[in-house]
Design a protein around this motif. Structure first.
Motif, mmCIF file in Angstrom:
data_model
loop_
_atom_site.group_PDB
_atom_site.id
_atom_site.type_symbol
_atom_site.label_atom_id
_atom_site.label_comp_id
_atom_site.label_asym_id
_atom_site.label_seq_id
_atom_site.Cartn_x
_atom_site.Cartn_y
_atom_site.Cartn_z
ATOM 1 N N VAL A 30 -39.774 -20.640 -7.662
ATOM 2 C CA VAL A 30 -40.279 -20.023 -6.440
ATOM 3 C C VAL A 30 -39.190 -19.196 -5.767
ATOM 4 O O VAL A 30 -38.015 -19.590 -5.736
ATOM 5 C CB VAL A 30 -40.800 -21.092 -5.453
ATOM 6 N N MET A 31 -39.598 -18.073 -5.208
ATOM 7 C CA MET A 31 -38.737 -17.289 -4.322
ATOM 8 C C MET A 31 -39.538 -16.967 -3.068
ATOM 9 O O MET A 31 -40.751 -16.748 -3.123
ATOM 10 C CB MET A 31 -38.278 -16.001 -5.004
ATOM 11 N N LEU A 32 -38.860 -16.953 -1.932
ATOM 12 C CA LEU A 32 -39.475 -16.555 -0.665
ATOM 13 C C LEU A 32 -38.696 -15.391 -0.080
ATOM 14 O O LEU A 32 -37.461 -15.417 -0.033
ATOM 15 C CB LEU A 32 -39.510 -17.722 0.326
ATOM 16 N N LEU A 33 -39.418 -14.364 0.370
ATOM 17 C CA LEU A 33 -38.828 -13.208 1.032
ATOM 18 C C LEU A 33 -39.263 -13.178 2.491
ATOM 19 O O LEU A 33 -40.454 -13.325 2.789
ATOM 20 C CB LEU A 33 -39.275 -11.911 0.356
ATOM 21 N N GLU A 34 -38.315 -12.981 3.380
ATOM 22 C CA GLU A 34 -38.601 -12.841 4.813
ATOM 23 C C GLU A 34 -37.938 -11.563 5.301
ATOM 24 O O GLU A 34 -36.755 -11.329 5.071
ATOM 25 C CB GLU A 34 -38.074 -14.055 5.582
ATOM 26 N N ARG A 35 -38.711 -10.722 6.000
ATOM 27 C CA ARG A 35 -38.194 -9.413 6.421
ATOM 28 C C ARG A 35 -37.151 -9.517 7.528
ATOM 29 O O ARG A 35 -36.380 -8.586 7.751
ATOM 30 C CB ARG A 35 -39.342 -8.508 6.872
ATOM 31 N N ASP A 36 -37.110 -10.638 8.248
ATOM 32 C CA ASP A 36 -36.149 -10.810 9.336
ATOM 33 C C ASP A 36 -35.448 -12.148 9.116
ATOM 34 O O ASP A 36 -34.832 -12.349 8.082
ATOM 35 C CB ASP A 36 -36.881 -10.745 10.681
ATOM 36 N N GLU A 37 -35.557 -13.055 10.042
ATOM 37 C CA GLU A 37 -35.026 -14.409 9.895
ATOM 38 C C GLU A 37 -36.191 -15.390 9.803
ATOM 39 O O GLU A 37 -37.291 -15.117 10.302
ATOM 40 C CB GLU A 37 -34.145 -14.779 11.091
ATOM 41 N N LEU A 38 -35.978 -16.522 9.172
ATOM 42 C CA LEU A 38 -37.006 -17.549 9.150
ATOM 43 C C LEU A 38 -37.423 -17.865 10.588
ATOM 44 O O LEU A 38 -36.573 -17.980 11.469
ATOM 45 C CB LEU A 38 -36.509 -18.817 8.465
ATOM 46 N N THR A 39 -38.714 -17.986 10.803
ATOM 47 C CA THR A 39 -39.323 -18.324 12.107
ATOM 48 C C THR A 39 -39.295 -17.180 13.103
ATOM 49 O O THR A 39 -39.623 -17.365 14.270
ATOM 50 C CB THR A 39 -38.692 -19.568 12.781
ATOM 51 N N SER A 40 -38.947 -15.958 12.681
ATOM 52 C CA SER A 40 -38.809 -14.885 13.665
ATOM 53 C C SER A 40 -40.144 -14.281 14.090
ATOM 54 O O SER A 40 -40.181 -13.466 15.008
ATOM 55 C CB SER A 40 -37.909 -13.768 13.120
ATOM 56 N N GLY A 41 -41.251 -14.664 13.445
ATOM 57 C CA GLY A 41 -42.563 -14.182 13.858
ATOM 58 C C GLY A 41 -43.156 -15.083 14.929
ATOM 59 O O GLY A 41 -42.451 -15.555 15.829
#
Length: 831
Positions: A30-41
């Motif tokens: 598994v890979m996860l991509l986040e455009r900002d920081e984790l929890t930033s939405g």
């Protein structure tokens, strides 16, 4: 950095990390991509509540799993997710609200969610800060409470990393491309400039067998990149934090934390926060935001607070917690929370795309994150979840849906979080939208409409001067204002003849040289000969029921498939996917959605022939609808005066009847002729609620109720529609599953003012043995009726059980299938 993975998750909020965590637990790369920081939405500004309460069966399972899962995260990861198990007190000011809680409780008994009912006096004794003089009671969940959204997200992220998952931050996805074997996901790494996040020069490209999007507020951008439509659009949600309340501080010196409070009739929740209170209202007027894109400058940002919009809710909090009147405001939040038109998330396959999964539109994302990860992982790794997830399937919304529709319905869903959720609830926003040509004529005759897949469909007929279609006074958790009208309609079909507008049925044309071979593989039943029809099922990989079709063979190479109106996009997607994936085996198979080309009137009752004979234009009108020329389960092209009709000799009510499929542009002409002819035979207009009662008297299973992705056709008692000689899709899995449960019909001696709704728990003595999936009233037997699933040892006719209604157990008896006319003599009647 990896460039090839089995599963790529896009989005690093609570939902995305929950999915990555569970896929990693399943052993996937598994890979996860986040455009900002984790929890930033939306995760960062969520209040962190974990309400178990949900009137939906699948969502209740998801919430229940999350609450249990979060309690073990600290032991596993060493990170404290900040779970305060303080309980949740859901108060009621009215009898109707208590009815809602009682129906909910009867449902979650089937899941095992702990709960208890409290009187106003018991509330006052336990929590004296709460004003109780105007309460009817409350429902208390002792096992839920609130959690720190950022901490639980980081704990799930660590759990995923510990199992080999890679998490990349500041990686924005800009493109998705399917190669025929895998997805190529491309994008740029983000850089920060002047406080803004912008795409940098460094690019990435990752190949993945499966992709899951959990992009939260960015769901519209994601849908655009995928070339699909999505109803997931955020709505503003604001909450305020008060200064410490001296009375609460004093009470806490000798007491544990105060439970979360919900005054549903006042539309707010309240929880303790550092000696003060958090108030979160669900008010009218909260606007949808980011209908197309999230501005580039919007990161962990908020909107201006609109205190005037929540003034009534603030004053009602002070009424319920008098000690809060003198407490000042400490902080405020007004941020985007994603919604969908029905309030349920989009969790499952993306329409039309292979190995693309959506996890979008989570309005209660913290509550659902763990359970969403668990059940979506089951779907991805085994073919289906252990529970029926159709209520959350992204394909429940068709391509007719627009951005404007989704925005207005999402605003309504937000405002309805605490509105009474009647089982016969019909919400008014964005209606009417999809109307059959006969809409105005039926409305003038008293039709009260419900909405199915956007279509307006009569649910019952009141007097012509009845209130408008969205009159909530007609609704109830007991027998609402519609009940006597539906009862009269059901009697009319049993003793005379009725007409039901069934235009909302989904209709597909499947044709081509390989169509017959394809359908033999795709469905469970033998294919009929030309001019005949068969009821048949399409199974999923796990051998459970994915779709139900009435299959009409028009010729050797052309078929007409009719299915449930609520699932048109879902059924069409399943057909197109299967035809595309098996093209090498069967050749090109054309699948067309022709729903909007055909209207449908179902006529049913002992006098159905008397209605048709004056209208039919045939060489011998007297015999045109006789058994000899038009037998049961056959199709004929006939002419009713000037209207060509594809007539199907079938009736969902268990009476003599036909479905009259007609060119939709001739619908009003045909309706007028039928109403004129009906004057001499007592034709009655009939809505969906009466039809639902009548089909239960015949033990006809309904998709979305008895039929779904958690039971096989054999468990549903549909062996006669399964041809064991053919190697159809899902056959081996169906046979390997065996019989875990049985579908039964029950006669119920319930309360005088209520019938079961099809959500209630079933008991044998003190043992819970099953649940209802449908319920109503039987005009033929003068008793409440229901259908549902029980443990195999309790399925024999004559078995005495009990059903939970209004917090009591009422006698119920399992009866043989088709208690009304078991030999089908009325369906086959000649004349």
């Amino acid at each position: 950095m990896k460039t090839h993975v089995r599963a790529l998750v896009v989005g690093g909020g609570a939902v995305g990390t929950g999915i990555a965590c569970h896929l990693a637990r399943a052993g996937w790369d598994v890979m996860l991509l986040e455009r900002d920081e984790l929890t930033s939405g939306s995760t960062w500004h969520a209040a962190g509540l974990l309400p178990l309460f949900n009137m939906g069966y699948a969502a209740s399972h998801i919430h229940d799993y999350s609450v249990r899962f979060y309690k073990g995260l600290e032991t596993e990861t060493g990170l404290d997710p900040g779970f305060a198990v303080v309980g949740n007190l859901r108060m009621a000011q009215t009898r109707a609200r208590m009815d809602e809680y009682e129906l909910y409780a009867a449902t979650v008994e089937t899941i095992g969610i702990p709960h208890e009912f409290l009187t106003p006096a018991q509330i006052r004794d336990r929590w004296p800060l709460v004003r109780t003089d105007d309460l009817r009671g409350a429902l208390f969940h002792p096992t839920d409470g609130y959690i720190n959204p950022a901490d639980v997200t980081q704990a799930m992220a660590r759990s995923a990393r510990d199992r080999g998952a890679q998490i990349l931050r500041r990686a924005q996805v800009d493109g998705y491309r399917w190669t025929g074997a895998e997805w190529i996901v491309s994008g740029r790494f983000m850089v920060e400039r002047g406080g803004n996040l912008i795409p940098g020069e460094d690019m990435f490209e990752i190949r993945a067998e499966h992709v899951v999007t959990a992009t939260g507020n960015h769901a519209q951008r994601t849908a655009r990149l995928l070339g699909i439509r999505s109803p997931a659009i955020p709505v503003e949600h604001q909450y305020i934090v008060t200064e410490p309340d001296a009375a609460l501080v004093d009470w806490r010196r000798s007491n544990p934390q105060h439970p979360v409070l919900r005054d549903a009739d006042a539309k707010w929740y309240v929880r303790e926060e550092r000696g003060g209170w958090i108030l979160g209202p669900y008010e009218l007027g909260a606007p949808a935001r980011f209908l197309h894109d999230v501005p580039a400058a919007f990161r962990a940002d908020l909107f201006p607070l609109d205190l005037e919009r929540i003034e009534a809710e603030y004053l009602s909090m002070i009424h319920r917690l008098p000690s809060a009147e003198s407490v000042g405001l400490k902080d405020d939040y007004n941020g985007p929370i994603c919604y969908t038109p029905d309030g349920n998330p989009l969790l499952g396959p993306a329409p039309g795309l292979r190995n693309m999964w959506l996890a979008e539109g989570f309005s209660f994302g913290i509550t659902a994150a763990g359970g969403a990860g668990h059940y979506l992982t089951q779907m991805m790794t085994t073919g289906e979840a252990e529970i029926d997830m159709a209520a959350l399937d992204p394909r429940r919304f068709g391509p007719w849906m627009t951005t404007e529709y989704a925005a207005r319905k999402n605003e309504e869903a937000y405002a309805h979080v605490f509105v009474l959720h009647h089982p016969d609830e019909e919400r008014p926003a964005a209606r009417p939208l999809r109307t059959a040509p006969c809409y105005d004529r039926l409305r003038a005759r008293g039709a009260q409409f419900g909405q199915v897949n956007g279509w307006e469909r009569p649910t019952y007929f009141g007097p012509p001067d009845a209130p408008d279609s969205f009159d909530h006074d007609a609704r109830s958790f007991r027998r609402g204002g519609w009940w006597p009208h539906a009862e009269a309609e059901a009697r009319a079909i049993r003793h005379g003849v009725g007409l039901i507008d069934a235009t909302a049925f989904a209709k597909h044309r499947v044709a081509g040289p390989g169509a017959a071979a394809f359908l033999e593989w795709f469905t469970t039943n033998r294919l009929p000969k030309a001019g005949r029809m068969a009821l048949t099922y399409a199974l999923g990989d796990a051998g459970t029921v994915r779709s139900e079709y009435t299959l009409v063979r028009l010729s050797e190479t052309e078929f007409y498939l009719v299915s449930a109106g609520a699932w048109a996009a879902y059924d069409g997607d399943a057909l197109r996917r299967a035809a595309r994936d098996r093209a090498a085996d069967f050749g090109h198979v054309e699948v067309q959605d022709i729903t909007t080309q055909w209207g449908v009137f179902a006529i049913s009752g002992p006098r159905a022939r008397d209605l048709l004979r004056p209208l039919i234009r045939d060489r011998d009108p007297d015999t045109a609808v006789s058994n000899a020329r038009f037998p049961w389960l056959s199709m004929r092209d006939i002419e009713l005066m000037m209207c060509p009709v594809r007539a199907l000799r079938v009736a969902y009510t268990g009476e003599l009847g036909w479905e009259l499929h007609h060119p939709i542009e001739m619908q009003n002409y045909l309706l007028d002729r039928l109403m004129e002819a009906g004057e001499s035979v007592g034709l009655t207009l009939v809505g969906a609620r009466a039809q639902n009662w009548l089909r239960q008297e015949k033990s006809y299973r309904a998709f979305g109720s008895e039929l779904g992705r958690d039971a096989t056709p054999l468990e549903a008692g549909l062996e006669r529609f399964v041809d064991p000689a053919r190697d159809f899709h899902g056959r081996a899995a169906m046979q390997a599953t065996g019989i875990r449960t049985r579908c039964v019909t029950l006669m119920i001696d319930g309360p005088d003012d209520a019938d079961p709704w099809g959500r209630e728990a079933l008991y044998a003595g003190a043992e819970r043995v099953g649940r209802l999936t449908s319920g109503g009233w039987s005009v033929a037997f003068g008793r409440a009726i229901g259908m549902g699933y029980v443990a195999p040892g309790h399925a024999a006719p004559g078995t005495r059980l009990q059903v939970r209604m209004q917090r009591r157990l009422w006698p119920a008896e399992v009866v043989a299938d088709s208690p009304w006319d078991p030999a089908n003599t009325r369906l086959r009647a000649d004349g």
